[in-house]
Design an enzyme around this catalytic site. Sequence first.
Site, PDB file in Angstrom:
ATOM      1  N   ASP A   1       0.819  -1.206   0.000  1.00 42.45           N
ATOM      2  CA  ASP A   1       0.000   0.000   0.000  1.00 42.45           C
ATOM      3  C   ASP A   1       0.859   1.265   0.000  1.00 42.45           C
ATOM      4  O   ASP A   1       0.773   2.079   0.903  1.00 42.45           O
ATOM      5  CB  ASP A   1      -0.916  -0.060   1.235  1.00 42.45           C
ATOM      6  CG  ASP A   1      -1.859   1.117   1.334  1.00 42.45           C
ATOM      7  OD1 ASP A   1      -2.223   1.682   0.281  1.00 42.45           O
ATOM      8  OD2 ASP A   1      -2.225   1.481   2.462  1.00 42.45           O
TER       9      ASP A   1
ATOM     10  N   ASN B   1       7.012  -7.231   6.624  1.00 45.64           N
ATOM     11  CA  ASN B   1       5.743  -6.649   7.064  1.00 45.64           C
ATOM     12  C   ASN B   1       4.591  -7.371   6.396  1.00 45.64           C
ATOM     13  O   ASN B   1       4.511  -7.428   5.162  1.00 45.64           O
ATOM     14  CB  ASN B   1       5.673  -5.170   6.684  1.00 45.64           C
ATOM     15  CG  ASN B   1       4.348  -4.535   7.091  1.00 45.64           C
ATOM     16  OD1 ASN B   1       4.104  -4.308   8.268  1.00 45.64           O
ATOM     17  ND2 ASN B   1       3.486  -4.264   6.119  1.00 45.64           N
ATOM     18  N   GLU B   2       3.700  -7.940   7.201  1.00 48.47           N
ATOM     19  CA  GLU B   2       2.465  -8.561   6.722  1.00 48.47           C
ATOM     20  C   GLU B   2       2.744  -9.567   5.616  1.00 48.47           C
ATOM     21  O   GLU B   2       2.487  -9.300   4.435  1.00 48.47           O
ATOM     22  CB  GLU B   2       1.468  -7.486   6.267  1.00 48.47           C
ATOM     23  CG  GLU B   2       1.111  -6.538   7.394  1.00 48.47           C
ATOM     24  CD  GLU B   2      -0.155  -5.738   7.164  1.00 48.47           C
ATOM     25  OE1 GLU B   2      -0.579  -5.626   6.012  1.00 48.47           O
ATOM     26  OE2 GLU B   2      -0.717  -5.241   8.150  1.00 48.47           O
TER      27      GLU B   2
ATOM     28  N   ASN C   1       0.086  -5.600  13.295  1.00 51.21           N
ATOM     29  CA  ASN C   1      -0.713  -4.500  12.742  1.00 51.21           C
ATOM     30  C   ASN C   1      -2.183  -4.892  12.889  1.00 51.21           C
ATOM     31  O   ASN C   1      -2.580  -5.947  12.387  1.00 51.21           O
ATOM     32  CB  ASN C   1      -0.416  -4.315  11.253  1.00 51.21           C
ATOM     33  CG  ASN C   1       1.049  -4.006  10.991  1.00 51.21           C
ATOM     34  OD1 ASN C   1       1.776  -3.597  11.893  1.00 51.21           O
ATOM     35  ND2 ASN C   1       1.487  -4.197   9.751  1.00 51.21           N
TER      36      ASN C   1
ATOM     37  N   TYR D   1      -6.398  -3.451  12.924  1.00 50.68           N
ATOM     38  CA  TYR D   1      -7.295  -2.330  12.589  1.00 50.68           C
ATOM     39  C   TYR D   1      -8.740  -2.603  12.994  1.00 50.68           C
ATOM     40  O   TYR D   1      -9.646  -2.391  12.203  1.00 50.68           O
ATOM     41  CB  TYR D   1      -7.212  -2.052  11.086  1.00 50.68           C
ATOM     42  CG  TYR D   1      -5.883  -1.434  10.667  1.00 50.68           C
ATOM     43  CD1 TYR D   1      -5.723  -0.059  10.624  1.00 50.68           C
ATOM     44  CD2 TYR D   1      -4.796  -2.235  10.337  1.00 50.68           C
ATOM     45  CE1 TYR D   1      -4.523   0.516  10.248  1.00 50.68           C
ATOM     46  CE2 TYR D   1      -3.587  -1.673   9.961  1.00 50.68           C
ATOM     47  CZ  TYR D   1      -3.448  -0.296   9.918  1.00 50.68           C
ATOM     48  OH  TYR D   1      -2.247   0.273   9.554  1.00 50.68           O
TER      49      TYR D   1
ATOM     50  N   TYR E   1     -10.804  -1.676   9.368  1.00 50.33           N
ATOM     51  CA  TYR E   1     -11.044  -2.728   8.367  1.00 50.33           C
ATOM     52  C   TYR E   1     -11.915  -3.844   8.945  1.00 50.33           C
ATOM     53  O   TYR E   1     -12.577  -4.558   8.210  1.00 50.33           O
ATOM     54  CB  TYR E   1      -9.715  -3.334   7.895  1.00 50.33           C
ATOM     55  CG  TYR E   1      -8.849  -2.362   7.124  1.00 50.33           C
ATOM     56  CD1 TYR E   1      -9.295  -1.775   5.940  1.00 50.33           C
ATOM     57  CD2 TYR E   1      -7.579  -2.033   7.575  1.00 50.33           C
ATOM     58  CE1 TYR E   1      -8.501  -0.881   5.243  1.00 50.33           C
ATOM     59  CE2 TYR E   1      -6.777  -1.150   6.882  1.00 50.33           C
ATOM     60  CZ  TYR E   1      -7.247  -0.568   5.715  1.00 50.33           C
ATOM     61  OH  TYR E   1      -6.459   0.318   5.023  1.00 50.33           O
TER      62      TYR E   1
ATOM     63  N   GLU F   1       0.967  -1.219  14.142  1.00 55.35           N
ATOM     64  CA  GLU F   1       0.109  -0.345  13.327  1.00 55.35           C
ATOM     65  C   GLU F   1      -1.293  -0.371  13.897  1.00 55.35           C
ATOM     66  O   GLU F   1      -1.829  -1.440  14.206  1.00 55.35           O
ATOM     67  CB  GLU F   1       0.025  -0.833  11.865  1.00 55.35           C
ATOM     68  CG  GLU F   1       1.226  -0.530  11.027  1.00 55.35           C
ATOM     69  CD  GLU F   1       1.055  -0.943   9.555  1.00 55.35           C
ATOM     70  OE1 GLU F   1      -0.087  -1.009   9.061  1.00 55.35           O
ATOM     71  OE2 GLU F   1       2.089  -1.211   8.923  1.00 55.35           O
TER      72      GLU F   1
ATOM     73  N   TRP G   1      -0.327   4.136  12.881  1.00 52.46           N
ATOM     74  CA  TRP G   1      -0.206   4.199  11.426  1.00 52.46           C
ATOM     75  C   TRP G   1      -1.055   5.348  10.942  1.00 52.46           C
ATOM     76  O   TRP G   1      -2.248   5.357  11.191  1.00 52.46           O
ATOM     77  CB  TRP G   1      -0.691   2.894  10.777  1.00 52.46           C
ATOM     78  CG  TRP G   1      -0.374   2.857   9.306  1.00 52.46           C
ATOM     79  CD1 TRP G   1      -1.237   3.028   8.264  1.00 52.46           C
ATOM     80  CD2 TRP G   1       0.915   2.640   8.727  1.00 52.46           C
ATOM     81  NE1 TRP G   1      -0.568   2.935   7.081  1.00 52.46           N
ATOM     82  CE2 TRP G   1       0.754   2.705   7.328  1.00 52.46           C
ATOM     83  CE3 TRP G   1       2.195   2.427   9.252  1.00 52.46           C
ATOM     84  CZ2 TRP G   1       1.819   2.551   6.443  1.00 52.46           C
ATOM     85  CZ3 TRP G   1       3.251   2.264   8.373  1.00 52.46           C
ATOM     86  CH2 TRP G   1       3.052   2.320   6.976  1.00 52.46           C
TER      87      TRP G   1
ATOM     88  N   LYS H   1      -4.229   7.971   6.703  1.00 49.39           N
ATOM     89  CA  LYS H   1      -4.163   7.625   8.137  1.00 49.39           C
ATOM     90  C   LYS H   1      -3.109   8.447   8.865  1.00 49.39           C
ATOM     91  O   LYS H   1      -2.843   8.218  10.045  1.00 49.39           O
ATOM     92  CB  LYS H   1      -3.891   6.127   8.306  1.00 49.39           C
ATOM     93  CG  LYS H   1      -5.043   5.252   7.809  1.00 49.39           C
ATOM     94  CD  LYS H   1      -4.892   3.800   8.209  1.00 49.39           C
ATOM     95  CE  LYS H   1      -5.981   2.952   7.584  1.00 49.39           C
ATOM     96  NZ  LYS H   1      -5.858   2.812   6.118  1.00 49.39           N
TER      97      LYS H   1
HETATM   98  C1  GCB Z   1      -1.236  -2.223   6.809  1.00 49.30           C
HETATM   99  C2  GCB Z   1       0.045  -2.101   6.051  1.00 49.30           C
HETATM  100  C3  GCB Z   1       0.308  -0.686   5.583  1.00 49.30           C
HETATM  101  C4  GCB Z   1      -0.983  -0.081   5.040  1.00 49.30           C
HETATM  102  C5  GCB Z   1      -1.999  -0.046   6.156  1.00 49.30           C
HETATM  103  C6  GCB Z   1      -3.340   0.527   5.689  1.00 49.30           C
HETATM  104  O1  GCB Z   1      -1.447  -3.113   7.565  1.00 49.30           O
HETATM  105  O2  GCB Z   1       1.150  -2.577   6.762  1.00 49.30           O
HETATM  106  O3  GCB Z   1       1.293  -0.724   4.598  1.00 49.30           O
HETATM  107  O4  GCB Z   1      -0.785   1.181   4.511  1.00 49.30           O
HETATM  108  O5  GCB Z   1      -2.219  -1.343   6.606  1.00 49.30           O
HETATM  109  O6  GCB Z   1      -3.579   1.705   5.862  1.00 49.30           O
HETATM  110  O7  GCB Z   1      -4.140  -0.217   5.127  1.00 49.30           O
END
Ligand code: GCB
Length: 634
Positions: free
Chosen positions: A171, A418-419, A470, A472, A476, A508, A553, A572
């Site tokens: 992303d 990462n991820e 990470n 959310y 999400y 994150e 993040w 973000k």
């Molecule tokens: C994540 C990723 C990051 C994205 C973020 C998002 O988990 O590590 O690269 O930008 O989510 O905002 O979706």
Amino acid sequence: MLYPIDTETREVRDLNGIWDFRLDPEDHGIAAKWFCGPWNSQEIAMPVPASYNDISTEAKVRDHVGPVWYRRTFFCPDAWAAKHVALRFGAAAHAAQVWLNGQMLCSHRGGFLPFEAQVNSLIRFGSEGENVVVVRLDNRLDWTTLPPGELSESSIGVDGKAARRQTYFHDFFNYAGLHRPVRLVVHPVGGIEDIQARVTRAGEEARVAVEVAAARPIFQATLLHADGTIVTTLRGAKQAELAVPEPRWWSPGHPYLYSLRVELLGDGGEVVDVYRLPLGLRTVRVEQDRFLLNERPFYFTGFGRHEDSDLRGKGADDVVDQRDANLLKWIGANSIRTSHYPCSEEFLRLADREGIAVIGECPAVGLFKFEEQENPTTPIFCDERAGEKLRQHHLDTVRDMINRDRNHACILMWSLGNETATHEAAGVAHFTGVAQLARALDPTRPITIVECNYPRYSKIGHLVDVIAVNRYFGWYLETGDLAAIAGKLGAELEEWRRRWPKPFLLSEYGADTIPGLHKLPAVMFSEEFQVEYVKACNDVLDRCPYVVGEHVWAFTDFATKQGITRIDGNRKGVFTRQRQPKAVAHYLRRRWHTLATKHSQFSPNSNPTPPQHEDLASIHPNGSASERLPSASR
Ligand code: GCB
């Protein structure tokens, strides 16, 4: 790899500025020998360092997929003929081929690390005339690059021809160009090639093990205070260990830098070459569920930080870097993660100086396909995708990153990815090798692999020292439901804890926010929502003593590929892309300065008027007696 600096024996010449630039949509530049002879009038002017994408006004430049070419000329003084002269690129995204005076000089893969080549046999000195350097860069991503991508032909070409289409799974916008400084680096023949300074602790004393790579073995290592007074000095043959009796330990609160002067000595004891390394003395390790800096618990406050700014894209810029350091101090953050690739050497030098702790990440990102989560077709770690070539490239990248950055006090931990698809058995095999390499190269720092998988699916917890996740909830997942955060996040943290009782970093969490959009009560994308979202996550973290940090993040808004979930990039950011605060920045500032006054070691270097207005006395990161969250239902 040494950072290029001036000393009494060394010289650095910037080749930054305006270069000639061309797109090569047909990929015929090599056949047409663009690397030699004068170019015709098709070129455009392109500043270096910068991404080329946002400089021009044309979509064909911004969205170009394939090779581009850079060219410039320069002169070289006669005096350099007796020296070792190298051409050094701070970073060239993503694959580079370099010609000097029509001859191939070197090539390099990977867009986030430096490379250099000695030029003496190709360069023209003094009256021999002008030199011409030509660089061909390729921004294409596939399953041999990091980050990876996939290429296809689009059926709708503007001029009837099929256009190349690039897809990728990370992303951030696929910026390309000569992203970091280009320099000529001049030093004595047979001079210092590399230095490693490894700091350990023996009781209250610091020890600095110095290793010097050079054609000749004997050197003198001298540790100096910031004011130039000598702390200690010792002669060594390839290595030496300095003892520092009353060290001034480096931390974000006290970023004291010594200078390590290394003098390479000739057969008669004369000084052949001199290099000065800024050196912070500090130790770092993990013990049970604590992250210890200088043997004291450390709690990370800060962000994932992209290298991204208006017009420059991923181009290095001292103005942006210094503003970022100032914002980090203003908000009370003590750390960043270089998400999702090694950041510039210039930023690391700044971080050493300003007291910004860094988690150095390699560009293993995009090794997970969220859209295939429900319906997996092909695994990520398999021959058709992340196979042997990508594995080798990952190893090379980790090696180069550690070799470049190992002397920086600011780097407290390595992130090896990462991820990624850590639920796949082949992913475990892949990361086992990568983790072994990182530990062999640097036994002094903890490692992590940043997760997006749930604890029940992740298979790599045993490989890392810190569980970094990470997550959310409220964005999400459980979209828009701020009330769900406490239960969901709390329960997940407990699950990680049960599975791997290690220090936990929320690497994150965040919410896209359009500055100036206000909603009462809070709704998604408003500044109020971002504040409530971050607070709700922090409330959970504050109750879990094994949590060793919070990285929101993201530090700033940043550019990414176009998509229906992205309004002018990823929003973000706690700061806008122009480096101005959103409302949440003021909340975080109060929280982090309060944390910092309670735990001096957390604090950033300077604390401009610590905010008073909110009582955050109930926060206990790393606290022992804090209340545990009840396990909530999922
Ligand atoms: C994540 C990723 C990051 C994205 C973020 C998002 O988990 O590590 O690269 O930008 O989510 O905002 O979706």
